[in-house]
Design an enzyme around this catalytic site. Structure first.
Site, mmCIF file in Angstrom:
data_model
loop_
_atom_site.group_PDB
_atom_site.id
_atom_site.type_symbol
_atom_site.label_atom_id
_atom_site.label_comp_id
_atom_site.label_asym_id
_atom_site.label_seq_id
_atom_site.Cartn_x
_atom_site.Cartn_y
_atom_site.Cartn_z
ATOM 1 N N GLU A 298 0.853 -1.234 0.024
ATOM 2 C CA GLU A 298 -0.164 -0.158 -0.020
ATOM 3 C C GLU A 298 0.885 1.297 0.088
ATOM 4 O O GLU A 298 1.690 1.231 0.795
ATOM 5 C CB GLU A 298 -1.067 0.147 1.298
ATOM 6 C CG GLU A 298 -1.945 -0.912 1.263
ATOM 7 C CD GLU A 298 -2.983 -0.659 2.495
ATOM 8 O OE1 GLU A 298 -2.875 0.462 3.448
ATOM 9 O OE2 GLU A 298 -3.529 -1.637 2.747
ATOM 10 N N TRP A 336 -2.644 2.521 -3.102
ATOM 11 C CA TRP A 336 -3.941 2.379 -2.369
ATOM 12 C C TRP A 336 -4.604 3.566 -2.516
ATOM 13 O O TRP A 336 -4.390 4.903 -2.326
ATOM 14 C CB TRP A 336 -3.620 2.398 -0.701
ATOM 15 C CG TRP A 336 -4.948 2.291 0.072
ATOM 16 C CD1 TRP A 336 -5.742 3.371 0.573
ATOM 17 C CD2 TRP A 336 -5.759 1.010 0.327
ATOM 18 N NE1 TRP A 336 -6.918 2.891 1.157
ATOM 19 C CE2 TRP A 336 -6.891 1.551 1.198
ATOM 20 C CE3 TRP A 336 -5.597 -0.230 0.245
ATOM 21 C CZ2 TRP A 336 -7.837 0.679 1.587
ATOM 22 C CZ3 TRP A 336 -6.518 -1.283 0.702
ATOM 23 C CH2 TRP A 336 -7.582 -0.565 1.283
ATOM 24 N N GLU A 343 -13.456 4.587 4.622
ATOM 25 C CA GLU A 343 -12.113 4.694 5.375
ATOM 26 C C GLU A 343 -12.362 4.706 6.803
ATOM 27 O O GLU A 343 -12.369 5.599 7.515
ATOM 28 C CB GLU A 343 -11.443 6.010 4.843
ATOM 29 C CG GLU A 343 -10.296 6.497 5.603
ATOM 30 C CD GLU A 343 -8.983 5.529 5.456
ATOM 31 O OE1 GLU A 343 -9.092 4.684 4.591
ATOM 32 O OE2 GLU A 343 -7.860 5.607 6.396
HETATM 33 O O1 IFM Z 1 -7.894 2.526 4.182
HETATM 34 C C1 IFM Z 1 -6.531 2.170 5.143
HETATM 35 C C2 IFM Z 1 -6.190 0.852 4.576
HETATM 36 O O2 IFM Z 1 -7.416 -0.268 5.161
HETATM 37 C C3 IFM Z 1 -5.199 0.244 5.496
HETATM 38 N N1 IFM Z 1 -4.012 1.059 5.312
HETATM 39 C C4 IFM Z 1 -4.331 2.659 5.386
HETATM 40 C C5 IFM Z 1 -5.384 2.817 4.346
HETATM 41 C C6 IFM Z 1 -5.610 4.511 4.521
HETATM 42 O O3 IFM Z 1 -5.735 4.793 5.863
#
Ligand code: IFM
Length: 384
Positions: A298, A336, A343
């Site tokens: 991510e 991501w 969120e």
């Molecule tokens: O949306 C989240 C995800 O579920 C986990 N990592 C961070 C992202 C952004 O906050």
């Protein structure tokens, strides 16, 4: 200048079940319903209670084919998604074969489009029966997670990349230390215990995955922050390394989720997170200490107007290139997120997507920055 990436580099985006699928029933959906009014009031009435209820989210559960057409049109060659445990095992020990078939279709749809699936087994939500048994505080939790994992891996034996758990540090910090997320505990003892059980769960899942298919690769998606302020070394150890060390050799790769550092930066995202691409370079170096390949599972920005995303992506990819040029074995990058989504306690307000969601009509609109990302993917290189 042209920054080339290694041949076979994986490029794509990530999502998680609860944030995009819609109509789940798990510990979060129950918590959302209880907390939406309060959270809405805390926003000063700026956002209505519905903003904080995942509801039908992006309806990705029904529209995954259309979404993966978008993924393909953007030239991604990898995609990370999660399986929703509460769908697979809605009651203890009862498997819902219809839901397993659903994820079989999800995987087949990706493969038909030439997209490599990264499958996350757990991305924060749990079935309500698991919560009622004490969740991650129960010493039975590892046993339950292992049983669920075994069911999934026997159903999908040809998956190459498994991600057992997502961001255990963020989850336990919010849920067991600060009491802000389900199960809303505030206790050092419970925080440590949940971490302990999660690391046991990871190891059990890792062993199960490897014994079912020794060729598949398993790891964790681990949130990492670049710390510069005193006591940076201690924070680095606790936040970035404590969990990774607890699972030691039971990982084939390190999955890095990076968003920010603790430095004061001029630019911030809509989450008010400082934008620090150089911090990304530093955390990749931290991740490399384990001597395993690294996948960026991510990295992304909440940016409703899509004014900063193009540069954010390019700058972070350049920082990743710097790490690779220094010999760090980074093999993939997953932005991501594919879609704007739910969120967590911030609800639908933050917009992380390469693809903009119209939650009223469920229309998808590909943002300009997504096309810019595609240029990098097509070239397997970044022009700077
Ligand atoms: O949306 C989240 C995800 O579920 C986990 N990592 C961070 C992202 C952004 O906050």
């Amino acid at each position: 200048m042209r920054l080339e990436f290694p041949k076979g580099f994986l490029w794509g985006a990530a999502t998680s079940a609860h944030q995009v699928e819609g109509n789940n029933h798990n510990d979060w959906t129950e918590w959302e319903l209880k907390n939406a009014e309060r959270t809405s009031k805390e926003s000063g009435g700026k956002y209505p209670p519905e903003n904080y209820i995942s509801g039908r989210a992006c309806d990705h559960y029904n529209r995954f084919r259309e979404d993966f057409d978008i993924v393909k049109s953007l030239n991604h060659n990898a995609h990370r998604f999660s399986i929703e445990w509460s769908r697979i095992e809605p009651r203890e020990g009862e498997w819902d074969e219809k839901e397993i078939e659903h994820y079989r279709q999800v995987i087949a749809t990706l493969r038909e489009r030439g997209i490599e699936p990264f499958v996350t087994l757990w991305h924060w939500t749990v079935p309500v029966w698991f919560r009622d048994k004490g969740g991650w505080l129960s010493k039975e939790s590892t046993k339950y997670f292992k049983r669920y994992t075994e069911k999934i891996i026997s159903s999908f034996p040809d998956i190459c990349f498994w991600i057992t758990l997502n961001e255990t540090n963020v989850y336990t910090g919010h849920g067991y230390w600060r009491g802000e997320w389900p199960p809303c505990k505030r206790s050092l003892r419970q925080y440590l215990l949940a971490n302990h059980h999660l690391s046991q769960a990871h190891i059990a899942a890792y062993k199960a995955i490897k014994s079912a298919n020794p060729k598949s690769k398993a790891g964790l998606a681990h949130n990492m922050i670049y710390f510069t302020k005193f006591p940076a070394r201690l924070k680095n150890f606790i936040y970035n390394h404590f969990f990774l060390r607890s699972i030691k050799t039971y990982q084939d790769f390190i999955g890095v989720n990076y968003y920010f550092s603790d430095r004061k930066m001029a630019e911030r995202s809509d989450m008010n997170w400082p934008i620090d691409p150089d911090g990304f370079y530093h955390v990749l170096k931290e991740a490399a200490k384990y001597g395993k390949p690294v996948y960026v599972t991510e990295n992304g920005i909440a940016d409703a107007e899509d004014k900063k995303r193009r540069k954010y992506i390019a700058d972070h990819i350049a920082a990743m290139h710097k790490a690779i040029a220094e010999g760090i074995d980074v093999r993939g990058y997953l932005y991501w997120s594919l879609l704007d989504n739910f969120e967590w306690s911030s609800g639908f307000t933050p917009r992380f997507g390469l693809v903009e969601m119209n939650y009223k009509t469920m229309e998808r609109h590909i943002r300009q920055s997504a096309y810019e990302y595609t240029k990098i993917i097509k070239e397997n290189a970044l022009e700077i």
